[in-house]
Motif scaffolding. Sequence first.
Motif, mmCIF file in Angstrom:
data_model
loop_
_atom_site.group_PDB
_atom_site.id
_atom_site.type_symbol
_atom_site.label_atom_id
_atom_site.label_comp_id
_atom_site.label_asym_id
_atom_site.label_seq_id
_atom_site.Cartn_x
_atom_site.Cartn_y
_atom_site.Cartn_z
ATOM 1 N N LEU A 1 1.820 8.641 -63.778
ATOM 2 C CA LEU A 1 2.492 9.922 -63.971
ATOM 3 C C LEU A 1 2.827 10.155 -65.439
ATOM 4 C CD1 LEU A 1 3.658 12.407 -62.497
ATOM 5 C CD2 LEU A 1 5.844 11.207 -62.443
ATOM 6 N N ILE A 2 3.348 9.130 -66.122
ATOM 7 C CA ILE A 2 3.728 9.276 -67.538
ATOM 8 C C ILE A 2 2.508 9.620 -68.386
ATOM 9 C CG2 ILE A 2 4.525 7.991 -69.567
ATOM 10 C CD1 ILE A 2 6.425 6.473 -67.629
ATOM 11 N N GLY A 3 1.394 8.918 -68.128
ATOM 12 C CA GLY A 3 0.179 9.191 -68.890
ATOM 13 C C GLY A 3 -0.301 10.619 -68.711
ATOM 14 N N GLY A 4 -0.271 11.090 -67.466
ATOM 15 C CA GLY A 4 -0.703 12.456 -67.197
ATOM 16 C C GLY A 4 0.214 13.491 -67.813
ATOM 17 N N LEU A 5 1.518 13.267 -67.720
ATOM 18 C CA LEU A 5 2.482 14.220 -68.282
ATOM 19 C C LEU A 5 2.364 14.299 -69.802
ATOM 20 C CD1 LEU A 5 5.593 13.314 -66.094
ATOM 21 C CD2 LEU A 5 4.337 15.481 -66.016
ATOM 22 N N LEU A 6 2.237 13.144 -70.447
ATOM 23 C CA LEU A 6 2.103 13.139 -71.912
ATOM 24 C C LEU A 6 0.805 13.803 -72.343
ATOM 25 C CD1 LEU A 6 3.385 9.555 -72.844
ATOM 26 C CD2 LEU A 6 4.518 11.720 -73.344
ATOM 27 N N PHE B 1 11.331 -0.880 -61.319
ATOM 28 C CA PHE B 1 9.976 -0.632 -61.821
ATOM 29 C C PHE B 1 9.973 -0.745 -63.347
ATOM 30 C CE2 PHE B 1 11.115 2.166 -58.258
ATOM 31 C CZ PHE B 1 10.363 1.570 -57.254
ATOM 32 N N PRO B 2 10.151 -1.930 -63.870
ATOM 33 C CA PRO B 2 10.212 -2.087 -65.329
ATOM 34 C C PRO B 2 8.846 -1.793 -65.965
ATOM 35 C CG PRO B 2 10.089 -4.221 -64.258
ATOM 36 C CD PRO B 2 10.241 -3.220 -63.163
ATOM 37 N N PRO B 3 8.871 -1.371 -67.219
ATOM 38 C CA PRO B 3 7.596 -1.095 -67.898
ATOM 39 C C PRO B 3 6.795 -2.378 -68.101
ATOM 40 C CG PRO B 3 9.414 -1.036 -69.460
ATOM 41 C CD PRO B 3 10.032 -1.177 -68.102
ATOM 42 N N ASN B 4 5.484 -2.228 -68.157
ATOM 43 C CA ASN B 4 4.625 -3.368 -68.460
ATOM 44 C C ASN B 4 3.741 -3.016 -69.651
ATOM 45 O OD1 ASN B 4 2.735 -1.603 -67.432
ATOM 46 N ND2 ASN B 4 2.430 -2.738 -65.515
ATOM 47 N N ASN B 5 2.743 -3.829 -69.925
ATOM 48 C CA ASN B 5 1.901 -3.598 -71.096
ATOM 49 C C ASN B 5 1.107 -2.300 -70.992
ATOM 50 O OD1 ASN B 5 2.729 -5.894 -72.435
ATOM 51 N ND2 ASN B 5 1.166 -7.190 -71.493
ATOM 52 N N VAL B 6 0.783 -1.906 -69.751
ATOM 53 C CA VAL B 6 0.085 -0.625 -69.576
ATOM 54 C C VAL B 6 0.997 0.527 -69.974
ATOM 55 C CG1 VAL B 6 -1.036 0.902 -67.911
ATOM 56 C CG2 VAL B 6 -1.360 -1.580 -67.736
ATOM 57 N N THR B 7 2.268 0.444 -69.575
ATOM 58 C CA THR B 7 3.255 1.461 -70.000
ATOM 59 C C THR B 7 3.293 1.536 -71.526
ATOM 60 O OG1 THR B 7 4.596 0.569 -68.182
ATOM 61 C CG2 THR B 7 5.584 2.305 -69.536
#
Length: 745
Positions: A176-181, A203-209
């Motif tokens: 979702l974050i990738g699409g919104l940005l 749901f902590p961020p990971n390297n993909v985030t």
Amino acid sequence: MLPALRQVNLLRRHLPPPRRNFTVQCELPPENELIITQAVKLLQSSENDWNSDQLLPLLFSSPLSRDLLAITFRLGSSSKALNFLEYVRANAPPEHSSSLSFVFYGVLKLYSRESVSKTKLSELYKMVREQGVPLTTKSATLLIQSLQKAEMVDESFLLFNDLDPSLKSTLIFNTLIGGLLGRGRTDDALQVLDEMLKPNSEFPPNNVTGSIVFSELSKRGRSPGRSIKDEEICVLVRKLCECGVFPDTYKLTQLINKLCRKRKTNLAWDVLHDVIRLGGVVEAASCNALLTGLGRDRDVKRMNDLLAKMKEMEIQPSVITFGIIINHLCKSRRIDDALGVLEEMRGKGGSSGMKVEPDVVIFNTLIDGLCKVGRHEESLGLLEQMKTQSEHRPNTITFNCLIDGFCKAGNLDKAHELFDEMNKEGVLPNVVTLNTLVDGMCKQDKVSSAVEFFNEMQRKGIKGDVVTYSALISAFCNVNNIDKAMQYFDMMFSSGCTPDARVYYCLICGLSLAGRMDDASHFVSKLKEAGFGLDLYCYNVLISGFCKKKKLEKVLETLQEMEQTGTKPDTITYNTLISYLGKAGDFETANKMLKKMIKEGHVPSSVTYGAVIHAYCVHGNVNEAMKIFREMKSTSKVPLTTVIYNILIEALCKIKDVESAVSLMDDMKETGIRPNTTTYNAIFKGIQDKKMIDKAFELMDRMVEDACKPDYVTMEILTEWLSAVGEIENLKKFVQGYKVSSCSA
């Protein structure tokens, strides 16, 4: 239906338990293949012909409902799959409601492989929201991806917000974050990211985030929607680092470069130090980016602090690190410090185990720095080091720096010698080499040599550019050879080189100073056709030229154009106009112009007052000139000059008011203004007519005291006068530099 059901159960009874490694690619356990094949065969017929008696036992007779996903894939098209989804939704027993999720996922997968219209995707979206199709984490993720791909960002965001928390995952958040940005929904993306960054988030961020967010933060161009503010960048980097998600070297370097280019070195400093403090891996490249920004801001203290931090963190500096430091030191004219860094690189400065081989860029930077401070012999020493002690041979830039240095020092012979050496070494000259030597020769008035060299280089295949032609055109204008300058302007066009504004300015000014105002106006038109505008200097030169030619209409036209283009007249503009109006006898307009000048914030200078005083004197109104002089002396802060005194003394002598002229001469002495030869010549001429011989001797003595050398006009006046009155001996003593008053007494 019972016989078919018994047949399926019998088949399953003799099969081993199914494996749990079913994947999206439908790598099915072979024992299920028969059942799936049979189901797919039945579903190939028209939907109206589907035999429920045969299908339903195959689909729902056991807990192997995930076989439905495989069946969905085998149907091959999204339209058939969608029909199958409707069939399962209508016929699935309550205990098999979860099977609908697998079919729905299959439909989505097929949709993602086809160019599905927004309408069809909207139908699926409504089915989920209105008909309660159960989702899995995978199907929710895939649906969000599909909606974003179809530019249905609002729908993807709503779907995410409506999801059961048990279905959410870091993967869905990242999607979702990738699409919104990517679609400019910055605030929505940051809202979702904040949920991930909360303490103890499920749901902590990971390297993909991190990869998604850091890529967005480091973008150079404008993104759609609101761009993330620089201060927000720092906060996001810190929060991600606190969650153990760090930018890689490339992204971190990009981020620092971006901030430094915007002169936000304080923020860049904070980003780098947050990454270091929170345990991220930092390499020399990221430090180099910050060093470059700090060097641009001339922040020496923090450059040193960063170098100390690199040493503390055992970040090995690269040759680029040293290059940045040396470049900064050279630009700051701290050449000895720069040479010290070179020694340190070579392990000679006491650095513990640090040895980095300097490259050609570092040598060139040092050579250029040495030339700029006039240490040319040392720059030649570095050239020899490059040739004998270094792996890096001198290149074109090396010789260009040296040639430029010696040209600017006026040593053209050495510059040509270096050019010859360059050719012997097999280093090819370029257009910069050509421009440097042409400009150097032109500035030393060796225009013919410059033209000869230019022609020679042209024959060798090195064509001139706008800089070359500008130098030649300017040189010919300076020696008042306007025709030749215009010839090179035409040559410039024919060679395919487009003139820039400087070339036009040069020709316009040269023609104006030569009094060729029609030609100057022609080039003004050409300049405008080329898309350029005049600058204030050009306007002033044009106005001066039109004034000298007494073309009042053109003067007014030029002033009007200045006003239209928003170019404000300066002191020079007003001085030129006041002088012109005064000489024309239009004192009323000249005074109005003087008042306007003061109103617009320009302080009249001695040139301004001198122009007005001279104008009154030329028109025989010496009394008015003296009035302005007295006002200037009593109320104005503008300093009096020798030129103004000379104008008044000469004017007073011409009207036989020699006593006032002598009084002004005495006034000069009291105010500390040194008279020059022109002053003495004017006063000698005046007192000669009045036969004031004693005053002549007094002034001759004063001229000796002031070390003011007589010129041919002085000697002509005094020789004629003193010879006629028998004072030739005093004239001889005066010429020899002795006082004459005591001899006369």
